[in-house]
Write a protein that holds these residues in place. Structure first.
Motif, PDB file in Angstrom:
ATOM      1  N   ARG A 156     -29.645   7.528 -30.186  1.00 37.82           N
ATOM      2  CA  ARG A 156     -28.491   7.538 -29.275  1.00 37.82           C
ATOM      3  C   ARG A 156     -28.560   8.729 -28.332  1.00 37.82           C
ATOM      4  N   GLU A 157     -28.967   9.886 -28.837  1.00 37.18           N
ATOM      5  CA  GLU A 157     -29.102  11.066 -27.979  1.00 37.18           C
ATOM      6  C   GLU A 157     -30.175  10.818 -26.914  1.00 37.18           C
ATOM      7  N   PHE A 158     -31.232  10.124 -27.289  1.00 40.55           N
ATOM      8  CA  PHE A 158     -32.296   9.818 -26.327  1.00 40.55           C
ATOM      9  C   PHE A 158     -31.759   8.918 -25.218  1.00 40.55           C
ATOM     10  N   ASP A 159     -30.946   7.932 -25.572  1.00 45.99           N
ATOM     11  CA  ASP A 159     -30.344   7.050 -24.568  1.00 45.99           C
ATOM     12  C   ASP A 159     -29.484   7.852 -23.591  1.00 45.99           C
ATOM     13  N   VAL A 160     -28.676   8.743 -24.131  1.00 40.94           N
ATOM     14  CA  VAL A 160     -27.807   9.573 -23.292  1.00 40.94           C
ATOM     15  C   VAL A 160     -28.653  10.489 -22.407  1.00 40.94           C
ATOM     16  N   PHE A 161     -29.668  11.077 -23.001  1.00 37.87           N
ATOM     17  CA  PHE A 161     -30.568  11.977 -22.265  1.00 37.87           C
ATOM     18  C   PHE A 161     -31.181  11.272 -21.053  1.00 37.87           C
ATOM     19  N   CYS A 162     -31.692  10.070 -21.262  1.00 35.69           N
ATOM     20  CA  CYS A 162     -32.329   9.319 -20.172  1.00 35.69           C
ATOM     21  C   CYS A 162     -31.339   8.988 -19.062  1.00 35.69           C
ATOM     22  N   LEU A 163     -30.136   8.608 -19.439  1.00 34.66           N
ATOM     23  CA  LEU A 163     -29.128   8.266 -18.433  1.00 34.66           C
ATOM     24  C   LEU A 163     -28.702   9.492 -17.630  1.00 34.66           C
ATOM     25  N   LEU A 164     -28.440  10.586 -18.313  1.00 36.55           N
ATOM     26  CA  LEU A 164     -28.024  11.804 -17.615  1.00 36.55           C
ATOM     27  C   LEU A 164     -29.132  12.306 -16.689  1.00 36.55           C
ATOM     28  N   ALA A 165     -30.365  12.242 -17.168  1.00 39.72           N
ATOM     29  CA  ALA A 165     -31.505  12.703 -16.368  1.00 39.72           C
ATOM     30  C   ALA A 165     -31.722  11.828 -15.136  1.00 39.72           C
ATOM     31  N   THR A 169     -23.356  10.117 -14.451  1.00 34.79           N
ATOM     32  CA  THR A 169     -22.369  11.090 -14.913  1.00 34.79           C
ATOM     33  C   THR A 169     -22.074  10.776 -16.378  1.00 34.79           C
ATOM     34  N   ALA A 170     -21.451  11.714 -17.051  1.00 36.83           N
ATOM     35  CA  ALA A 170     -21.111  11.490 -18.456  1.00 36.83           C
ATOM     36  C   ALA A 170     -20.204  10.267 -18.599  1.00 36.83           C
ATOM     37  N   ARG A 171     -19.304  10.112 -17.651  1.00 38.78           N
ATOM     38  CA  ARG A 171     -18.368   8.983 -17.724  1.00 38.78           C
ATOM     39  C   ARG A 171     -19.090   7.654 -17.508  1.00 38.78           C
ATOM     40  N   THR A 189     -24.217  18.067 -25.219  1.00 36.62           N
ATOM     41  CA  THR A 189     -24.310  19.428 -25.742  1.00 36.62           C
ATOM     42  C   THR A 189     -25.408  19.532 -26.786  1.00 36.62           C
ATOM     43  N   ALA A 190     -25.467  18.553 -27.682  1.00 39.19           N
ATOM     44  CA  ALA A 190     -26.488  18.544 -28.738  1.00 39.19           C
ATOM     45  C   ALA A 190     -27.891  18.419 -28.144  1.00 39.19           C
ATOM     46  N   ILE A 191     -28.014  17.600 -27.098  1.00 44.56           N
ATOM     47  CA  ILE A 191     -29.312  17.398 -26.442  1.00 44.56           C
ATOM     48  C   ILE A 191     -29.821  18.712 -25.850  1.00 44.56           C
ATOM     49  N   LYS A 192     -28.938  19.414 -25.153  1.00 45.54           N
ATOM     50  CA  LYS A 192     -29.337  20.676 -24.529  1.00 45.54           C
ATOM     51  C   LYS A 192     -29.767  21.699 -25.574  1.00 45.54           C
ATOM     52  N   GLU A 193     -29.076  21.707 -26.706  1.00 44.82           N
ATOM     53  CA  GLU A 193     -29.419  22.656 -27.772  1.00 44.82           C
ATOM     54  C   GLU A 193     -30.792  22.329 -28.371  1.00 44.82           C
ATOM     55  N   LYS A 194     -31.040  21.044 -28.611  1.00 43.93           N
ATOM     56  CA  LYS A 194     -32.313  20.648 -29.223  1.00 43.93           C
ATOM     57  C   LYS A 194     -33.497  20.869 -28.288  1.00 43.93           C
ATOM     58  N   ILE A 195     -33.267  20.612 -27.005  1.00 44.96           N
ATOM     59  CA  ILE A 195     -34.352  20.722 -26.037  1.00 44.96           C
ATOM     60  C   ILE A 195     -34.514  22.145 -25.516  1.00 44.96           C
ATOM     61  N   LYS A 198     -30.400  24.579 -20.412  1.00 49.10           N
ATOM     62  CA  LYS A 198     -29.055  25.097 -20.178  1.00 49.10           C
ATOM     63  C   LYS A 198     -28.274  24.280 -19.149  1.00 49.10           C
ATOM     64  N   THR A 199     -28.995  23.616 -18.268  1.00 49.14           N
ATOM     65  CA  THR A 199     -28.337  22.879 -17.192  1.00 49.14           C
ATOM     66  C   THR A 199     -28.850  21.449 -17.107  1.00 49.14           C
ATOM     67  N   LEU A 200     -28.111  20.606 -16.397  1.00 55.29           N
ATOM     68  CA  LEU A 200     -28.534  19.222 -16.174  1.00 55.29           C
ATOM     69  C   LEU A 200     -29.810  19.183 -15.349  1.00 55.29           C
ATOM     70  N   ALA A 201     -29.948  20.149 -14.428  1.00 48.38           N
ATOM     71  CA  ALA A 201     -31.156  20.205 -13.600  1.00 48.38           C
ATOM     72  C   ALA A 201     -32.399  20.415 -14.469  1.00 48.38           C
ATOM     73  N   GLU A 202     -32.283  21.245 -15.499  1.00 52.00           N
ATOM     74  CA  GLU A 202     -33.412  21.483 -16.402  1.00 52.00           C
ATOM     75  C   GLU A 202     -33.739  20.221 -17.194  1.00 52.00           C
ATOM     76  N   LEU A 203     -32.697  19.496 -17.608  1.00 48.04           N
ATOM     77  CA  LEU A 203     -32.914  18.230 -18.313  1.00 48.04           C
ATOM     78  C   LEU A 203     -33.659  17.242 -17.425  1.00 48.04           C
ATOM     79  N   THR A 204     -33.234  17.171 -16.173  1.00 43.72           N
ATOM     80  CA  THR A 204     -33.844  16.241 -15.227  1.00 43.72           C
ATOM     81  C   THR A 204     -35.305  16.594 -14.973  1.00 43.72           C
TER      82      THR A 204
END
Length: 217
Positions: A156-165, A169-171, A189-195, A198-204
Motif C-alpha cells: 500500500r505504501e508503494f502504491d501511495v509512493f508511486c501516485l505522489l511521485a 495530491t494526497a487527496r 510520512t512513513a514512506i519519507k522515513e523509510k526512504i 524530506k520533501t516530495l521533490a526528493e521522492l519524485t
C-alpha cells in the motif's frame, strides 16, 4: 590474415564523419566504413550491409540517436553499437546503455580511444570512457541503494509512493485508492522515513531514477 572490422559511422556532420573515417581507415584492423547522416539512413544501411559495429552520434535530425539504437537492437539483438557523442553528462550514458549500446565515449576522448573502443566492442566486449565509467559505477550503486529502500515499503505504501511521485495530491491519491485523506498522509510520512526523503521533490527524483514516473507522449 585477421578479419577486419566493418564499421557504420553515423553523424549528421559531413566534415566530422570525414575526419573520423580518415582516422579509422589508418588502422589495419578496420575494413569497410559506411556512412549515414541520420538514424533512418543508418537503420537502412545496417540492414543492407550488416557491419560489425555501429559508431553512433546521439544528436541528429530525424529520429535521433536513442531511437536509432532502440530500432537497431529491436531488429537485431546482437547489434553492437558504440555511442560517440559530445555529451558527457551521465544521463546520456545511462540512457544509451539501457537502450542497448555496448559502449560510450565522448568526442573529447583521445583519438586512439575510438580505435580501442571499436576493437573491443567488435570482439564482444564493452567499452565506456574511464571517467564516465567511474561516475556510472557510483550512480549504479546509488540506484541499487535506493531500490533496496523502496523494497522496505509495504504494497500500500508503494502504491501511495508511486501516485505522489507522479504528481497526485494526497487527496487525489486517497480518492484513487479508496482510502481516507488522513491514511494517505500517514502513509506519506512513513514512506519519507523509510526512504530517507524530506520533501516530495526528493521522492519524485528518486522515483524518476528508478523508472517509476509515468511518461505520457
Amino acid at each position: 590474415m585477421a578479419v577486419k572490422i566493418n564499421v557504420l559511422l553515423v553523424d549528421d556532420h559531413a566534415v566530422v564523419r570525414t575526419g573520423y573515417k580518415t582516422y579509422l581507415s589508418l588502422s589495419d584492423k578496420i575494413g569497410q566504413i559506411y556512412e549515414a547522416d541520420r538514424g533512418e539512413t543508418a537503420c537502412q544501411l545496417y540492414n543492407q550491409y550488416q557491419p560489425d559495429i555501429v559508431v553512433m552520434d546521439l544528436s541528429m535530425p530525424g529520429i535521433g540517436g536513442f531511437e536509432s539504437i532502440r530500432r537497431m537492437i529491436h531488429r537485431d539483438m546482437h547489434c553492437k553499437i558504440l555511442v560517440f557523442s559530445i555529451h558527457n553528462e551521465l544521463v546520456y550514458v545511462t540512457r544509451a546503455i539501457k537502450a542497448g549500446a555496448k559502449g560510450y565515449i565522448t568526442k573529447n576522448s583521445a583519438p586512439e580511444t575510438l580505435i580501442a573502443a571499436v576493437c573491443k566492442i567488435a570482439q564482444g566486449g564493452t567499452y565506456v570512457d574511464s571517467e564516465l565509467a567511474q561516475q556510472l559505477a557510483v550512480s549504479m550503486a546509488t540506484e541499487q541503494d535506493e531500490a533496496e529502500k523502496i523494497k522496505l515499503l509495504s504494497p500500500r505504501e508503494f502504491d501511495v509512493f508511486c501516485l505522489l511521485a507522479n504528481g497526485y495530491t494526497a487527496r487525489k491519491a486517497a480518492e484513487k485508492l479508496c482510502l481516507s485523506y488522513k491514511t494517505v498522509c500517514n502513509h506519506g510520512t512513513a514512506i519519507k522515513e523509510k526512504i530517507g526523503a524530506k520533501t516530495l521533490a526528493e521522492l519524485t527524483l528518486l522515483a524518476s531514477r528508478q523508472g517509476l514516473i509515468d511518461v505520457h507522449e
